[in-house]
Design an enzyme around this catalytic site. Structure first.
Site, PDB file in Angstrom:
ATOM      1  N   ASP A 165       4.339   6.268  -5.162  1.00 24.53           N
ATOM      2  CA  ASP A 165       4.556   7.596  -4.589  1.00 24.53           C
ATOM      3  C   ASP A 165       4.786   7.372  -3.095  1.00 24.53           C
ATOM      4  O   ASP A 165       3.837   7.153  -2.344  1.00 24.53           O
ATOM      5  CB  ASP A 165       3.330   8.479  -4.830  1.00 24.53           C
ATOM      6  CG  ASP A 165       3.490   9.873  -4.246  1.00 24.53           C
ATOM      7  OD1 ASP A 165       4.641  10.363  -4.148  1.00 24.53           O
ATOM      8  OD2 ASP A 165       2.461  10.480  -3.877  1.00 24.53           O
ATOM      9  N   GLU A 191       8.930   7.463  -7.183  1.00 24.59           N
ATOM     10  CA  GLU A 191       9.237   8.885  -7.241  1.00 24.59           C
ATOM     11  C   GLU A 191      10.336   9.176  -6.235  1.00 24.59           C
ATOM     12  O   GLU A 191      10.285   8.729  -5.089  1.00 24.59           O
ATOM     13  CB  GLU A 191       7.990   9.716  -6.935  1.00 24.59           C
ATOM     14  CG  GLU A 191       8.201  11.187  -7.207  1.00 24.59           C
ATOM     15  CD  GLU A 191       6.912  11.975  -7.130  1.00 24.59           C
ATOM     16  OE1 GLU A 191       6.415  12.387  -8.187  1.00 24.59           O
ATOM     17  OE2 GLU A 191       6.423  12.169  -6.000  1.00 24.59           O
ATOM     18  N   ASP A 247      -2.400  10.733  -3.744  1.00 24.78           N
ATOM     19  CA  ASP A 247      -1.199   9.888  -3.739  1.00 24.78           C
ATOM     20  C   ASP A 247      -1.318   8.742  -4.748  1.00 24.78           C
ATOM     21  O   ASP A 247      -0.333   8.360  -5.367  1.00 24.78           O
ATOM     22  CB  ASP A 247      -0.946   9.327  -2.333  1.00 24.78           C
ATOM     23  CG  ASP A 247      -0.736  10.426  -1.315  1.00 24.78           C
ATOM     24  OD1 ASP A 247       0.282  11.138  -1.417  1.00 24.78           O
ATOM     25  OD2 ASP A 247      -1.593  10.576  -0.430  1.00 24.78           O
TER      26      ASP A 247
END
Length: 165
Positions: A7, A70, A143
């Site tokens: 992420d 992502e 996260d």
């Protein structure tokens, strides 16, 4: 097979490693997770170097077979989007330099893979990550939990690709 989920972010980059072990009842196991944090008082280039070095170490330690990042889907603040984009660039470079197969997933794709619903809330995603990986507690910080969700999405995607003729 091992899957590294990421992420991306400049201040905080979440990462998570899961292993798909068909010999176990709950075949998807969490190996580790965490965040790469950088300090605001450092220059952008110094912060990107920290992400580069730390991610390189994570890859060497866990030797993932696949990686997933992502993608930046939308943004409210252009400065934040630029910083995340720079972070993603460094992340993609490290993954490529380590000869990893790289998959990219939007937040909607990750939520759909983990929860079966692309508009799931952050809490729903965290609860499903906890359930899928058989964890006692929701992974923290957020996260890192998001990165584990990306790794789960990657595992699901790769397993579906193997089923396709």
């Amino acid at each position: 097979m091992k899957f590294l989920g990421i992420d991306p972010g400049l201040a905080t980059t979440g990462w998570g490693v899961v292993e798909d072990d068909k010999s176990k009842q709950n075949n998807l196991q969490m190996l580790d997770f965490g965040v790469i944090s950088t300090q605001k008082d450092l220059s952008i280039s110094e912060r990107l170097l920290i992400i580069y070095k730390d991610l390189h170490t994570i890859i060497k330690d866990y030797k993932p077979d696949y990686s997933a990042v992502e993608s930046l889907f939308f943004f409210k603040n252009s400065k934040t989007a630029i910083n995340v984009g720079e972070s993603r660039g460094v992340i993609m470079l490290v993954l490529e330099m380590n000869d990893l197969d790289i998959k990219e997933f939007t937040p909607l794709q990750v939520k759909d893979a983990v929860c079966g619903y692309g508009r799931a809330s952050k809490q729903q995603v965290q609860n499903m990550v906890t359930s899928i990986l058989g964890l006692d507690n929701v992974p923290k910080p957020d996260d890192a939990a998001d990165a584990l969700a990306v790794a789960i999405c990657c595992s699901s995607s790769i397993n579906l690709e193997k089923l396709m003729p």
